[in-house]
Each structure stands twice: as structure tokens, then as C-alpha cells.
Design an enzyme around this catalytic site. Structure first.
Site, PDB file in Angstrom:
ATOM      1  N   GLU A 232      35.335  -7.979  25.298  1.00  0.00           N
ATOM      2  CA  GLU A 232      33.984  -7.900  24.727  1.00  0.00           C
ATOM      3  C   GLU A 232      33.685  -9.103  23.846  1.00  0.00           C
ATOM      4  O   GLU A 232      34.492  -9.488  22.987  1.00  0.00           O
ATOM      5  CB  GLU A 232      33.812  -6.613  23.902  1.00  0.00           C
ATOM      6  CG  GLU A 232      33.842  -5.364  24.770  1.00  0.00           C
ATOM      7  CD  GLU A 232      33.523  -4.089  23.998  1.00  0.00           C
ATOM      8  OE1 GLU A 232      33.216  -3.090  24.662  1.00  0.00           O
ATOM      9  OE2 GLU A 232      33.574  -4.099  22.757  1.00  0.00           O
TER      10      GLU A 232
ATOM     11  N   GLY B 127      36.944  -3.180  28.593  1.00  0.00           N
ATOM     12  CA  GLY B 127      37.013  -4.575  29.021  1.00  0.00           C
ATOM     13  C   GLY B 127      36.865  -5.531  27.854  1.00  0.00           C
ATOM     14  O   GLY B 127      36.553  -5.140  26.729  1.00  0.00           O
TER      15      GLY B 127
ATOM     16  N   THR C 277      35.805   1.545  35.396  1.00  0.00           N
ATOM     17  CA  THR C 277      35.838   3.010  35.378  1.00  0.00           C
ATOM     18  C   THR C 277      35.524   3.582  36.751  1.00  0.00           C
ATOM     19  O   THR C 277      36.163   4.535  37.202  1.00  0.00           O
ATOM     20  CB  THR C 277      34.835   3.544  34.330  1.00  0.00           C
ATOM     21  OG1 THR C 277      35.211   3.040  33.053  1.00  0.00           O
ATOM     22  CG2 THR C 277      34.844   5.058  34.292  1.00  0.00           C
TER      23      THR C 277
ATOM     24  N   ASN D 293      26.769  -2.579  29.162  1.00  0.00           N
ATOM     25  CA  ASN D 293      27.208  -1.586  30.149  1.00  0.00           C
ATOM     26  C   ASN D 293      26.619  -0.225  29.794  1.00  0.00           C
ATOM     27  O   ASN D 293      26.760   0.224  28.658  1.00  0.00           O
ATOM     28  CB  ASN D 293      28.750  -1.527  30.147  1.00  0.00           C
ATOM     29  CG  ASN D 293      29.304  -0.618  31.217  1.00  0.00           C
ATOM     30  OD1 ASN D 293      28.558  -0.003  31.977  1.00  0.00           O
ATOM     31  ND2 ASN D 293      30.615  -0.538  31.291  1.00  0.00           N
TER      32      ASN D 293
ATOM     33  N   SER E 130      29.938   2.479  29.263  1.00  0.00           N
ATOM     34  CA  SER E 130      31.110   1.729  28.806  1.00  0.00           C
ATOM     35  C   SER E 130      32.165   2.681  28.235  1.00  0.00           C
ATOM     36  O   SER E 130      31.862   3.557  27.428  1.00  0.00           O
ATOM     37  CB  SER E 130      30.687   0.721  27.734  1.00  0.00           C
ATOM     38  OG  SER E 130      31.810   0.035  27.239  1.00  0.00           O
ATOM     39  N   SER E 131      33.415   2.497  28.669  1.00  0.00           N
ATOM     40  CA  SER E 131      34.522   3.274  28.102  1.00  0.00           C
ATOM     41  C   SER E 131      34.785   2.772  26.690  1.00  0.00           C
ATOM     42  O   SER E 131      35.106   1.610  26.495  1.00  0.00           O
ATOM     43  CB  SER E 131      35.795   3.098  28.944  1.00  0.00           C
ATOM     44  OG  SER E 131      35.609   3.586  30.241  1.00  0.00           O
TER      45      SER E 131
ATOM     46  N   SER F 230      33.623  -5.853  30.019  1.00  0.00           N
ATOM     47  CA  SER F 230      32.831  -4.629  29.956  1.00  0.00           C
ATOM     48  C   SER F 230      31.665  -4.690  30.945  1.00  0.00           C
ATOM     49  O   SER F 230      30.922  -5.672  30.981  1.00  0.00           O
ATOM     50  CB  SER F 230      32.289  -4.448  28.527  1.00  0.00           C
ATOM     51  OG  SER F 230      31.546  -3.271  28.440  1.00  0.00           O
ATOM     52  N   GLY F 231      31.537  -3.642  31.779  1.00  0.00           N
ATOM     53  CA  GLY F 231      30.465  -3.592  32.771  1.00  0.00           C
ATOM     54  C   GLY F 231      30.843  -4.155  34.113  1.00  0.00           C
ATOM     55  O   GLY F 231      29.999  -4.279  35.005  1.00  0.00           O
TER      56      GLY F 231
END
Length: 1058
Positions: free
Chosen positions: A367, A365, A96, A141, A144-145, A91-92
């Protein structure tokens, strides 16, 4: 990175760091793109880079996401195979953003009309909409998605995007009702609405709402929420969501917030609404009765079966159960609105059948938080599955393929995470974590701490001895490929069960809004059989379906790396990056790629792709496929150590060797394409310039006298040869089209003529001069200089005289330009067309024999006006004489202003009428002398009259054979045929001696100034500087000459006498 001298994690990290600090965020491991998040906007994502990477080989330019995308797009078009790109990383790490750049590039390079453009707009506009409702700020993030997305862009066979489909996975619904410290709810709740909407929706500041104030975080650095809201609403509009549905989507989102403010108190072991006043507004927004809302939040119906009978009883809920019911309703409303938005996008892009597609996987992502719950467990499971695909296709499958194909190979060790995937998803022997979880949920009804405790005990019994599993008092640990993650068992069963009680479904089906009722389409009257589906079973099915979809495509990979936790540019955390390099398996990836082969292809597909390289393989190779491949490789002189032949495939070691094949293939196609294009362009140009000639004549018709040679002249456009003049093209953009280019005279304030190159393009008019360099290493050299550039839209009008001269004035808002060009008519016709395209209005042409133009103001003096006066004189050449501020131009009379007949038309009419000739035509007194010509026009300065019609010889005698004629004995058509047959049947006498050499012509000659391509069988074709024997001249402008043993017509203004 395959070229690194040392292959260790430290060396890889050091290489990535050097590149990162120099703002190079991309690199390759073979075909895998490595991307490091720069945490700032980089300068190399402009239209210039799109132009640079379009159609270029992958290693032709620096590593870039555009290179990978272009490779995907071209492979899809050439091989006819679906492609996908798997973007992975924690994540981050920038997944995306990478997906956005891929979709943006495809949108730019693919063609198409209005329908295709509409699909492109939806593809691009889906991003801000889904980000608003599906992304949130997390600890790691800012964007974050919180859902997984597989976006399929569908293409026609011509490569235009004409459809698409989005599959979404596991929206993090729990975020709607609860957020960790320093995190936010979904972006939509902070984007704000207009003042009128605030009142209608009852929107207060975020700290007023329980669903937003738990974390105390409301702002995100670098994010303008109000601007994002405008983009969200515009996206809904583009996608085709009606205004009524847009309003209801916002109404439901606001209703969820107000729902969260309903609190409960304990009253005799039962839950009651603390403040009934707070029920009215969410009930109003959702279109339901507030009394029923209170009832369904504090009690629910239960069906009990006893002795074959079933009855329904009302059960009052505890405070804790009431809070759970409220949150369940909020989560259900939000997730169903999100599904509606995804479905709306899909409907707007759907096409009835699939041809080609490129899939972009942008999924949450990996985590690892301080406290990890059920959501992190599901997210990390999906990432394990994606890592398994990467291992299967890049490490395991590649090595197995070498063995199967009989290629010499030393196996390379790597960690295969299939063992972790089995630990989570196995059904039996031993059952996986998800199977145990589902069993507990089915028997314990997923409520309270007791269920979670039972789950932990059963997990210890089922998988407690597994190498990648450990348990502790309040949870368990899984040894993921990305590291050890501790999961808190609290809430696992409750979140996994994910059941919406039928009471709440009935409540929402009673809404007065059709839209809200459509979100809850369940039929509650049908009898339910079997276990209800759980969240873990859904995500397991979705993950396996996704894997199956990806395996059907040709995969490409982007491995994203997050360089720090501070989210600041140029900040590099060595240990964090090293950890990612280890678990992403970059070292093993480099070793396999370095020892292996960059390219492999089945024999028949290899032949199919490169068959065009040799005549033996094109269009079909007749023989054994393996020999055909070897023949192709030998034909390009590829070294034998650069490839190996397997049992069914050919393996090429280095990318450079592959580029050699691709380059030679491109050259072959280019050569053939140029041949076809040349013939087609010649045909189109002929038609186009004939039409332009007519249009140009109409521009000047009844306004200006015409020069004798101008009416029938062919239009060439580029008289400077711009393709071979880089010194002139430097002032134009890379693919700027040249409409017209010629050398003209430009007159200054003192009426001194200066040579300028005049270039017209769709973007403007360029006047290029030459100057001597005054200093520097090129001092003394003559260099081209852009003297002036005029935007098409800035031109006010064009002034010309009524006489046959070549002068014209371009009037601009700043100052005017007086120019003289032989090809002014052609230039003006093209300029008028471009002006109309840009301004949507006709260009003003002014005709007068006294013209005024403004001169450029320079320094303290200058400026003002100058005049050009046109006077009647003698001859076709203009005589100029300055007199103070006036330039006098004297020129003789030209053809009438109404001249508009074309040689091509008259000649066409002559050919049309030629079959009606009779011998009586040839017996007129106007016919004098004996002439012979074969397949050529005879040009005579004579005319004769037949049946009252005057015929010009140079218009009529085409494509005929004339034999010697006698004045006393006319030759009829019949007798000429007999004589011809007689001469053919009689054998000629044998030659007695060597024939005398033909004497070289000593008459006048001329040199070609421009290339000319004959447009009829009686015309000559020649290139610049060719020498032509001049046989005769004619006042019409069409001269007769001999070139390379052939006689014919050509335009006199294309040559100069020598």
C-alpha cells in the site's frame, strides 16, 4: 512468457496488455502464474473448466488458476508433501478473488462423504463471514482485505478435505474508529439488519454514527449490502455459531457504534462526557453499568511504587486521553470479536492430527497512499518478507542450487530485498526501525507528539545513513522493493504500544453476558514482568512464523497485477503496470527460468516416481541411484540436451520433456488400473446383473407372460458399444454414465416402425435417429440426430400388455412413445431404479391388453390418441397389423406370468448335488447311448428319475469325465478309477504314421450378435461377430456349441444362425 523473443519490461507489459484486452487474464512464467485483475466477471470459471483442468498437465490447456490448483493437489497426493500458494500483489490486484477460486476448485474436485462435505461448506462459508468483519472499501480497492489470512486446508491420505486452520495477522483495528476520505469502515457496518433488530440494536442511518460518518462514503458500486448480510448470517449458521452468540456479536458491533457517539468536553483541564444520555445505550448493549462506563472513560487507576510499597491512585484524564480511551475500548472489542469468529471457524474444522495440507496465503497487498501511517508500515513490512521468500526460492536459491550441483550456469543479477527487511526488523548492529520504535514506547509511554518526535530523532541517529532510508520533518521514507513510501510519524508510538488499560478490562469482565466476559480472559491479579508486547513485535513474530510455515511446504506463486486505478474493465494504465512488472521482478524471473531448468528432483525421489516405466526399476532399482535415473531417461528416449545430471539431482530443461515422462507414467498406471478394474468390474457386474435379473423378474411377476429365452438371459446394459460410438456420445455430457443402450423400433402415428437408438442415463432417456443432411458441405450424408430427450422426472408411467410381446409405451406429459425392444425387461428394471432415485417414488407400471397412447401434435392437425390391441395367436414372434387408429398385435402364449426360476439357480443346485450321484442313477432306462465329454456340459433331451426326483441331464452333467459305457456291464466309480490308473501306468505304443487331420465341422453355425463373458466353467465366452459351431439347441434358451476347440453353453438370444 518464457517464450518472448525480447525480454524487457516493455515487451512484458505489451504481452500482458494484448492478453488483457482479449480477456486472457492468466499467463505463466515457468510455474509462476501471472494474473491481471479484469474488474469484471470472466466466463471461464464454470464447472466445464473444472472438468477440463482436472487431472490435466499444466501446459495441456490455456493458463488458468485451476491448472495451478490442480497441480498443487496432485503433487500433494503423489509426493505426500504439503503445498502452499503465495498470492502477492498490491491492494486491488485480485488476491482475495484468486484465493476464493482456489478453495472453490479444491472443494469441487475432492471427494468425500457427509463429514467431508461439512468441512467443504465451512471452507467456502468462511469467506463471506471473514470478509464482512475483515474487509473494507479503500481508495484503491472496493473489497480490500484489512487483515492477513493463511488458510490451511487439511486432507486425509485419500485426498478428501477433512479439516482446516486459519491464522490471521494484524487486523487493521484503527479502521473501526477512523477512516480516510472516500473509504468505509468494515463491511458489516453497512450490511444492515432486519427491522426488529434495528430497534433492538438502536441502528440508525450510517451518517448518525461518528465512527461511520468521518469519510462521508456509505455505498460501494456493485455491492448489495443487504444480500451480503444474509450470506454473513448463513455463514455463521453453517460454521456452528449459536443463535445467542450471533445476536451478541451483532450487539457488540452495534455497541461499538454507540460508544463512538460519546463525546467529551474540556472542563478545567479534565475531560467530561458531553451528553450523559448517550452512555445508556452502549452500556445496555454491552451488559455493563452506565455509571461505571462513564467513570472508566474519564479516569483510570495507576499503580505507583515508592519505597517498596505500592498504592493505587485514580487519575482523571484529559479530553484527548478520554477520546483515546474510548477508541481503545472500541478497537479491543472489535478485534476480540474478530478473533472469536476465526477461532469458531477453526473449532468447526479442527482434526486431531495432520496428514496433508494445502495452504492459501491471502494477505493485504502493498500500500502506498498519500498519507501512510503505522498500519501501512506493518502491511508493507509483511509484503517485503513475502517478496524475500519469492526471491530466496525462485531467484537466489535456484541459481545457488545450479552451482552446488555442478551445473554450468551464468549468474543473473537481481535486487535482493533482504537489505530492506533488515532495515525494518534488525535487533542490533544497527538496530532496525521496529527495535528503535519499541525502545521509545517503553520509555515515553507512547503518548503525545513528544514520543513521535523522539522516535524520529532516534531513527535518524540509528539508520539515518542507510541507503534505503531517508527522513524529513514529519516522518521518514523507506525505499521498498515496490517503490519509495513516505510514512507520517504522527501516531506511530501510540498505535505501536497498543495497550488496553486494566480499568477497561475490569469493566468488560463485569458484563452480565458470559460471551462478552469470555472475550476478556486476562488474569489481572498476576504480577506483570518485563516489557508489554507491542504491535510491531507481534507482527514481526507473526511474519517470521509465517515464513517458517511456508518454507516447510512446496511453494507455488500467483503474482497479481492491478491494471488501473479506475477499477474499470479494459482500462490499461501503462506506467502503473510497468512499475508493478519492475518491482515484482518478472524480467529477472523470466531470464532465470529461460536459462535454467523447469524441473529438478533428488535421484531417489525421481526413481520412486517413475520406477513403473521399466521392469528394471520396478518395484526397486538395484544399483546406484544416478545410473537408475539415466536408465529411466534412456528408456523414454529423452534427448541428452534436455536434461543434466547434478551431484544429487536430475535437472530437466523443458516442461514438454517432463510431460513426456508424466504421460508415459500415466499410461503405465492406466494399463495396470484397467486390468485390475476389468477383473473387478467383471466380478461386480456378474453379481449386479444376477441381482438385476431377479429384480427385473419381480417387476413383471404375476403381471406379464415371459418369453422362453428371456428368463435366464444375462444383462449386458450397453448393446451399442457406446465407448466406441462418438457419434452417439456427442448428445451426452462428457462423463455421463450409460445405464442402457440398444437399437429399438419406434412406432409413429401411422404405426410405421422406425429404428431408433434408445439410451438410458441417470439424467434421462435419449432417442437418437438418423437423417440425411439437406444442405451445407455435408449435404447428402446421413447424420445422427437427437429426436427426443425425456427427463426421468417427467415420465408419468409405463404401459405394457400381459402377453409375451416386446412392446411398451413411455407416457410423458407432452406425448407418448410406443417402442419395441427385445431387452425391455432389462431397460424397465434400470428405468424403475433411476426413477425412484430422482422422484423418491416408485414408477407406475400398467398392464392391459388394450393400450392407449397420445401422439405428438404437429402443425394444425395431428395429436389425439392411438391404440394397441394384443390378441392371442400362434408362435413366439409377434404379428402386427394396423387397423385405423389401432395396431393389432398377435402373439402366442408365453411362459406363465408366475415364471421366476433362474437357470443359474437350477444349475447351481445341480453342481451342489453332483457328488451324490451313484452308478445306479446311470442304469435307468432313460440313459441311452454312449457319450464322452471332458470338462463340459453334456446337453441331453432326456430325463431320468431317481428316488422320486426328476433330473434333467442338461442340468446335472457338469465337470465330469464319462468313459464309454456298456448296457450289459455297468461301470462303478471304483472300477473306473482302476481302469484310469491302469491306462496311465502302461506306456502307449509309438505312432506308426502322421495322425490324420481332424475333419472341419460341417454342421450348423451361428454368429455372435453381442459380447458374452461366460459366468461359469461350463459356459463359452465370445466377442461380437465370432463364429460358433452349433451342436444342439434347447427350449430353455441355453444352446450348446463349440468355439476355439472348446465346448460349452451359451445363451441362444445372443447369436443368429448363419
Amino acid at each position: 512468457m518464457v517464450l518472448l523473443s525480447k525480454i524487457t519490461e516493455d515487451a512484458i507489459v505489451e504481452n500482458l496488455k494484448k492478453r488483457y484486452m482479449d480477456d486472457y487474464i492468466f499467463t505463466y512464467i515457468g510455474s509462476v502464474l501471472i494474473s491481471v485483475n479484469p474488474f469484471k466477471q470472466m466466463p471461464y470459471f464454470t464447472d466445464r473448466e473444472i472438468e477440463l483442468y482436472q487431472g490435466a498437465a499444466q501446459y495441456e490447456n490455456p493458463p488458468h488458476i485451476y491448472a495451478l490448483t490442480d497441480n498443487m493437489y496432485r503433487n500433494m497426493m503423489i509426493d505426500g508433501e504439503n503445498q502452499c500458494v503465495i498470492i502477492s500483489g498490491e491492494s486491488g490486484a485480485g488476491k482475495t478473488v484468486a484465493a476464493k477460486y482456489i478453495m472453490g476448485y479444491i472443494s469441487k474436485v475432492s471427494g468425500g462423504g457427509p463429514k467431508v462435505q461439512h468441512v467443504k461448506d465451512i471452507i467456502l462459508q468462511s469467506n463471506p463471514l471473514l470478509e464482512a468483519f475483515g474487509n473494507a472499501k479503500t481508495v484503491r480497492n472496493n473489497n480490500s482485505s484489512r487483515f492477513g489470512k493463511y488458510f490451511e486446508i487439511q486432507f486425509s491420505r485419500g485426498g478428501e478435505p477433512d479439516g482446516g486452520k486459519i491464522s490471521n495477522f494484524l487486523l487493521e483495528k484503527s479502521r473501526v474508529v477512523n477512516q480516510n476520505e472516500s473509504e468505509r469502515n468494515f463491511h458489516i457496518y453497512y450490511q444492515g439488519v432486519s427491522v426488529g433488530q434495528r430497534e433492538a440494536l438502536g441502528i440508525m442511518t450510517p451518517d448518525y454514527f461518528y465512527y461511520l460518518n468521518q469519510s462521508g462514503t456509505y455505498k460501494v458500486d456493485g455491492t448489495i449490502d443487504s444480500k451480503d448480510f444474509q450470506e454473513t448470517m448463513e455463514a455463521m449458521q453453517v460454521i456452528g455459531i449459536t443463535e445467542e452468540c450471533q445476536t451478541l456479536v451483532l450487539q457488540i458491533a452495534a455497541g461499538i457504534l454507540h460508544l463512538g457517539n460519546i463525546n467529551f468536553v474540556e472542563a478545567g483541564n479534565y475531560g467530561q462526557v458531553e451528553s450523559t444520555d448517550l452512555l445508556a445505550f452502549p452500556a445496555y448493549l454491552l451488559g455493563i453499568d452506565s455509571g461505571r462506563l462513564q467513570e472508566k472513560l474519564t479516569s483510570r487507576k495507576m499503580d505507583s511504587k515508592w519505597g517498596g510499597k505500592s498504592e493505587s491512585i485514580d487519575v482523571t484524564l484529559s479530553r484527548e486521553q478520554a477520546c483515546y480511551t474510548r477508541d481503545a475500548l472500541a478497537k479491543a472489542l472489535y478485534s476480540r470479536v474478530f478473533d472469536f469468529l476465526v477461532e469458531a471457524i477453526n473449532k468447526a474444522m479442527q482434526k486431531p492430527y495432520e496428514e496433508y495440507s494445502i495452504g492459501v496465503l491471502d494477505i493485504y497487498g502493498f500500500e502506498i497512499f498519500q498519507k501512510n501511517g503505522f498500519e501501512q508500515f506493518c502491511i508493507n513490512f509483511v509484503n517485503e518478507k513475502l517478496q524475500q521468500i519469492f526471491i530466496e526460492l525462485t531467484l537466489k536459491a535456484e541459481q545457488e542450487e545450479y552451482v552446488q550441483e555442478g551445473i554450468k550456469w551464468t549468474p543473473i543479477e537481481y535486487f535482493n530485498n533482504k537489505v530492506v527487511c533488515d532495515l525494518i526488523e534488525n535487533k542490533l548492529n544497527p538496530p532496525g526501525i521496529m527495535s528503535v520504535l519499541d525502545d521509545v514506547c517503553a520509555t515515553m509511554h507512547a503518548k503525545g507528539e513528544g514520543a513521535d518526535g523522539t522516535l524520529l530523532q532516534k531513527l535518524q541517529a540509528a539508520v539515518g545513513t542507510h541507503d534505503h532510508f531517508n527522513s524529513f520533518s514529519s516522518g521518514f521514507v523507506i525505499h521498498h522493493y515496490a517503490g519509495k513510501v513516505s510514512y507520517d510519524i504522527n501516531g506511530f508510538c501510540e498505535r505501536n504500544r497498543d495497550v488496553l488499560f486494566t480499568d477497561l478490562i475490569e469493566l468488560m469482565q463485569s458484563s452480565e453476558y458470559d460471551f462478552i466476559r469470555s472475550l476478556f480472559p486476562e488474569n489481572l491479579n498476576t504480577e506483570k514482568k518485563g516489557r508489554p508486547s507491542t504491535a510491531s513485535s507481534k507482527i514481526k513474530k507473526q511474519a517470521n512464523d509465517l515464513v517458517n510455515t511456508l518454507m516447510k511446504c512446496t511453494p507455488h506463486y500467483i503474482r497479481c497485477i492491478k491494471p488501473n486505478e479506475t477499477k474499470r474493465s479494459k482500462d490499461w494504465e501503462e506506467s502503473r503496470v510497468k512499475h508493478q512488472v519492475e518491482y515484482l521482478g518478472l524480467k529477472e524471473n523470466i531470464r532465470v527460468r529461460r536459462a535454467g531448468f523447469a524441473y529438478r528432483r533428488v535421484f531417489n525421489k525421481f526413481i520412486q516416481r517413475y520406477a513403473i516405466l521399466t521392469v528394471e526399476t520396478w518395484p526397486h532399482w538395484r544399483g546406484e541411484e544416478k545410473q537408475g535415473v539415466q536408465h529411466l531417461l534412456r528408456s523414454v528416449n529423452m534427448d541428452t540436451d534436455q536434461y543434466q545430471m547434478g551431484r544429487s539431482k536430475v535437472f530437466v530443461k523443458n516442461p514438454e520433456s517432463l510431460f513426456l515422462l508424466e504421460e508415459m507414467r500415466e499410461r503405465k498406471f492406466d494399463t495396470f488400473a484397467r486390468t485390475i478394474q476389468k477383473a473387478w468390474r467383471k466380478y461386480i457386474a456378474r453379481r449386479k446383473y444376477e441381482q438385476m435379473r431377479e429384480e427385473a423378474s419381480d417387476i413383471l411377476y404375476n403381471s406379464k407372460e415371459r418369453r422362453r429365452n428371456s428368463i435366464n438371459r444375462n444383462f449386458v446394459g450397453d448393446y451399442l458399444g457406446m465407448e466406441e460410438r462418438p457419434e452417439l456420445r456427442q448428445f451426452l455430457t462428457k462423463r455421463e454414465r450409460v445405464d442402457f443402450a440398444d437399437s429399438v423400433n419406434k412406432f409413429d402415428r401411422r404405426f410405421k416402425a422406425i429404428k431408433r437408438d434408445l439410451i438410458l442415463t441417470p439424467k434421462g432417456i435419449y432417442l437418437i435417429g438418423r437423417e440425411k443432411v439437406k444442405k451445407g458441405p455435408e449435404k447428402g450424408q446421413i447424420k445422427e440426430v437427437l429426436k427426443r430427450k425425456l427427463e426421468i422426472g417427467s415420465i408419468r408411467c409405463i404401459s405394457l400388455s400381459t402377453r409375451q410381446d416386446d412392446f411398451f409405451i413411455i407416457h410423458d406429459s407432452q406425448y407418448d412413445s410406443l417402442l419395441e425392444s427385445t431387452f425391455k425387461t432389462e431397460f424397465l428394471s434400470l428405468l424403475c431404479k433411476r426413477y425412484e432415485e430422482v422422484v423418491k417414488n416408485k414408477l407406475t407400471l400398467s398392464f392391459n391388453d388394450r393400450l392407449e397412447f397420445k401422439v405428438k401434435k404437429e402443425g394444425w392437425g395431428g395429436g389425439g390418441s392411438r391404440y394397441v390391441a394384443f390378441l392371442r395367436g400362434q408362435g413366439d414372434l409377434a404379428q402386427i397389423k394396423p387397423a385405423g387408429k389401432t395396431l393389432n398385435v398377435t402373439v402366442g402364449d408365453g411362459l406363465p406370468k408366475t415364471s421366476s426360476k433362474y437357470w443359474s439357480k437350477r444349475k447351481g443346485q445341480a453342481i451342489k448335488n453332483r457328488k451324490t450321484w451313484t452308478s445306479s442313477m446311470c442304469r435307468t432306462k432313460a440313459w441311452q447311448g454312449t457319450y464322452y465329454s471332458q470338462n463340459h456340459v453334456l446337453q441331453f433331451p432326456y430325463k431320468f428319475v431317481q428316488s422320486g426326483i426328476t433330473y434333467h441331464a442338461n442340468e446335472l452333467f457338469t465337470l465330469f469325465i464319462f468313459l464309454p459305457l456298456s448296457a450289459s456291464r455297468p461301470l462303478s466309480v471304483t472300477s473306473s478309477r482302476k481302469q484310469r490308473r491302469r491306462s496311465i501306468s502302461q506306456a502307449p505304443p509309438a505312432p506308426s504314421s502322421r495322425p490324420k487331420p481332424q475333419p472341419r465341422p460341417t454342421g450348423p453355425r451361428c454368429r455372435a450378435l453381442y459380447q458374452y463373458v461366460g459366468q461359469d466353467v461350463d459356459e463359452l465366452s465370445f466377442d461380437v461377430s465370432d463364429i460358433i459351431d452349433l451342436l444342439s439347441e434347447d427350449s430353455s434358451g441355453w444352446w450348446k456349441g463349440r468355439f476355439q476347440g472348446r465346448e460349452g453353453l451359451f445363451p441362444g438370444n445372443y447369436v443368429e444362425k448363419i
